[in-house]
Design a protein around this motif. Structure first.
Motif, mmCIF file in Angstrom:
data_model
loop_
_atom_site.group_PDB
_atom_site.id
_atom_site.type_symbol
_atom_site.label_atom_id
_atom_site.label_comp_id
_atom_site.label_asym_id
_atom_site.label_seq_id
_atom_site.Cartn_x
_atom_site.Cartn_y
_atom_site.Cartn_z
ATOM 1 N N THR A 60 0.845 -1.194 0.000
ATOM 2 C CA THR A 60 0.000 0.000 0.000
ATOM 3 C C THR A 60 0.882 1.246 0.000
ATOM 4 O O THR A 60 1.946 1.263 0.613
ATOM 5 C CB THR A 60 -0.920 0.032 1.233
ATOM 6 O OG1 THR A 60 -0.136 -0.174 2.407
ATOM 7 C CG2 THR A 60 -2.009 -1.014 1.157
ATOM 8 N N TYR A 68 -0.715 9.627 -1.756
ATOM 9 C CA TYR A 68 -1.560 8.787 -0.910
ATOM 10 C C TYR A 68 -1.919 9.485 0.397
ATOM 11 O O TYR A 68 -1.190 10.352 0.874
ATOM 12 C CB TYR A 68 -0.816 7.490 -0.545
ATOM 13 C CG TYR A 68 -0.697 6.515 -1.670
ATOM 14 C CD1 TYR A 68 -1.721 5.616 -1.943
ATOM 15 C CD2 TYR A 68 0.451 6.461 -2.451
ATOM 16 C CE1 TYR A 68 -1.608 4.693 -2.967
ATOM 17 C CE2 TYR A 68 0.576 5.534 -3.483
ATOM 18 C CZ TYR A 68 -0.461 4.656 -3.725
ATOM 19 O OH TYR A 68 -0.341 3.746 -4.742
ATOM 20 N N ALA A 71 -3.054 7.437 6.003
ATOM 21 C CA ALA A 71 -3.590 6.135 6.421
ATOM 22 C C ALA A 71 -3.161 5.035 5.455
ATOM 23 O O ALA A 71 -2.776 3.940 5.872
ATOM 24 C CB ALA A 71 -5.107 6.199 6.508
ATOM 25 N N ASN A 72 -3.213 5.319 4.169
ATOM 26 C CA ASN A 72 -2.838 4.316 3.183
ATOM 27 C C ASN A 72 -1.343 4.018 3.262
ATOM 28 O O ASN A 72 -0.931 2.861 3.204
ATOM 29 C CB ASN A 72 -3.236 4.777 1.784
ATOM 30 C CG ASN A 72 -3.242 3.639 0.801
ATOM 31 O OD1 ASN A 72 -2.192 3.201 0.364
ATOM 32 N ND2 ASN A 72 -4.427 3.158 0.455
ATOM 33 N N ALA A 75 -0.698 1.861 6.313
ATOM 34 C CA ALA A 75 -1.419 0.587 6.419
ATOM 35 C C ALA A 75 -0.491 -0.624 6.387
ATOM 36 O O ALA A 75 -0.780 -1.655 6.968
ATOM 37 C CB ALA A 75 -2.465 0.479 5.313
ATOM 38 N N LEU A 77 0.246 -2.881 4.154
ATOM 39 C CA LEU A 77 -0.355 -4.096 3.627
ATOM 40 C C LEU A 77 0.276 -4.437 2.289
ATOM 41 O O LEU A 77 0.707 -3.550 1.552
ATOM 42 C CB LEU A 77 -1.862 -3.902 3.418
ATOM 43 C CG LEU A 77 -2.702 -3.573 4.643
ATOM 44 C CD1 LEU A 77 -4.124 -3.217 4.224
ATOM 45 C CD2 LEU A 77 -2.705 -4.750 5.603
ATOM 46 N N TRP A 79 -0.851 -6.124 -1.172
ATOM 47 C CA TRP A 79 -2.073 -6.515 -1.874
ATOM 48 C C TRP A 79 -1.989 -7.951 -2.346
ATOM 49 O O TRP A 79 -1.076 -8.327 -3.077
ATOM 50 C CB TRP A 79 -2.319 -5.596 -3.077
ATOM 51 C CG TRP A 79 -2.598 -4.185 -2.697
ATOM 52 C CD1 TRP A 79 -1.789 -3.102 -2.906
ATOM 53 C CD2 TRP A 79 -3.754 -3.692 -2.022
ATOM 54 N NE1 TRP A 79 -2.376 -1.971 -2.396
ATOM 55 C CE2 TRP A 79 -3.594 -2.297 -1.843
ATOM 56 C CE3 TRP A 79 -4.920 -4.288 -1.542
ATOM 57 C CZ2 TRP A 79 -4.540 -1.504 -1.227
ATOM 58 C CZ3 TRP A 79 -5.868 -3.491 -0.918
ATOM 59 C CH2 TRP A 79 -5.682 -2.125 -0.772
ATOM 60 N N TYR A 87 -10.770 -5.100 1.160
ATOM 61 C CA TYR A 87 -10.700 -3.665 0.880
ATOM 62 C C TYR A 87 -11.821 -3.214 -0.051
ATOM 63 O O TYR A 87 -12.498 -2.234 0.224
ATOM 64 C CB TYR A 87 -9.342 -3.319 0.282
ATOM 65 C CG TYR A 87 -9.160 -1.844 0.009
ATOM 66 C CD1 TYR A 87 -8.890 -0.965 1.053
ATOM 67 C CD2 TYR A 87 -9.241 -1.334 -1.270
ATOM 68 C CE1 TYR A 87 -8.727 0.400 0.821
ATOM 69 C CE2 TYR A 87 -9.077 0.019 -1.519
ATOM 70 C CZ TYR A 87 -8.819 0.883 -0.470
ATOM 71 O OH TYR A 87 -8.657 2.222 -0.710
ATOM 72 N N LYS A 92 -13.114 2.111 3.401
ATOM 73 C CA LYS A 92 -12.925 2.899 4.626
ATOM 74 C C LYS A 92 -12.903 2.025 5.883
ATOM 75 O O LYS A 92 -12.327 2.418 6.888
ATOM 76 C CB LYS A 92 -13.979 3.986 4.722
ATOM 77 C CG LYS A 92 -13.755 5.066 3.657
ATOM 78 C CD LYS A 92 -14.609 6.276 3.902
ATOM 79 C CE LYS A 92 -14.368 7.334 2.853
ATOM 80 N NZ LYS A 92 -13.076 7.973 2.885
ATOM 81 N N LYS A 94 -11.541 -1.123 5.847
ATOM 82 C CA LYS A 94 -10.252 -1.835 5.803
ATOM 83 C C LYS A 94 -9.094 -0.890 6.109
ATOM 84 O O LYS A 94 -8.165 -1.248 6.821
ATOM 85 C CB LYS A 94 -10.054 -2.499 4.430
ATOM 86 C CG LYS A 94 -8.777 -3.293 4.308
ATOM 87 C CD LYS A 94 -8.776 -4.484 5.222
ATOM 88 C CE LYS A 94 -7.497 -5.282 5.107
ATOM 89 N NZ LYS A 94 -7.370 -6.287 6.146
ATOM 90 N N ILE A 95 -9.146 0.329 5.555
ATOM 91 C CA ILE A 95 -8.096 1.325 5.816
ATOM 92 C C ILE A 95 -8.790 2.612 6.249
ATOM 93 O O ILE A 95 -9.055 3.492 5.415
ATOM 94 C CB ILE A 95 -7.186 1.564 4.591
ATOM 95 C CG1 ILE A 95 -6.535 0.264 4.136
ATOM 96 C CG2 ILE A 95 -6.128 2.619 4.919
ATOM 97 C CD1 ILE A 95 -5.641 0.395 2.908
ATOM 98 N N THR A 98 -8.544 6.330 4.586
ATOM 99 C CA THR A 98 -8.212 6.350 3.162
ATOM 100 C C THR A 98 -9.018 7.443 2.480
ATOM 101 O O THR A 98 -10.116 7.780 2.918
ATOM 102 C CB THR A 98 -8.501 4.981 2.484
ATOM 103 O OG1 THR A 98 -8.055 5.043 1.127
ATOM 104 C CG2 THR A 98 -9.979 4.630 2.480
#
Length: 128
Positions: A60, A68, A71-72, A75, A77, A79, A87, A92, A94-95, A98
């Motif tokens: 992410t 970005y 928050a993103n 995160a 993460l 993908w 997601y 919103k 999941k992250i 965002t």
């Protein structure tokens, strides 16, 4: 008779499995919900959202040149199919934080089809 019954059973199972298989053409139709903000393919650029070439396996907040949300970026993460499915159902949730404004796709089959469509594109935007 027993052989015929077995053959019918196997055909039924295969037909059911085929119906559950990912449908790239259906995924491309679902992509229409995404294309207002995202691009994919060899000429893809960042827009309202980042391009989605090579999405799976990417972290992410990693697309160069895209701004970005904090928050993103935080995160942390990577993908994959499971994370993307969570997601895209409710970005919103999941992250939280965002900036992606999208109601989500709730249908599991549609998510699987969209995933199959997106997975066709490598980092360079060429179909794999």
């Amino acid at each position: 008779m027993k052989l015929l019954t077995s053959a019918i059973l196997i055909a039924t199972i295969l037909a059911a499995a085929s119906a559950q298989a990912q449908d790239i053409a259906a995924g491309e139709r679902s992509w229409n919900k995404c294309r207002a903000c995202h691009q994919i393919g060899e000429t893809a650029k960042n827009g309202v959202g980042p391009h989605l070439n090579g999405l799976f396996g990417r972290h992410t907040g990693e697309v160069e040149g895209y701004s970005y949300s904090a928050a993103n970026k935080a995160a942390n993460l990577t993908w994959d199919e499971a994370i993307f499915a969570e997601y895209i159902k409710d970005p919103k949730a999941k992250i939280p934080g965002t900036k992606m404004v999208f109601a989500g796709i709730k249908n599991e089959k549609e998510i699987a089809d969209l995933t199959a469509f997106l997975k066709q594109f490598g980092k360079d935007g060429k179909k794999l």
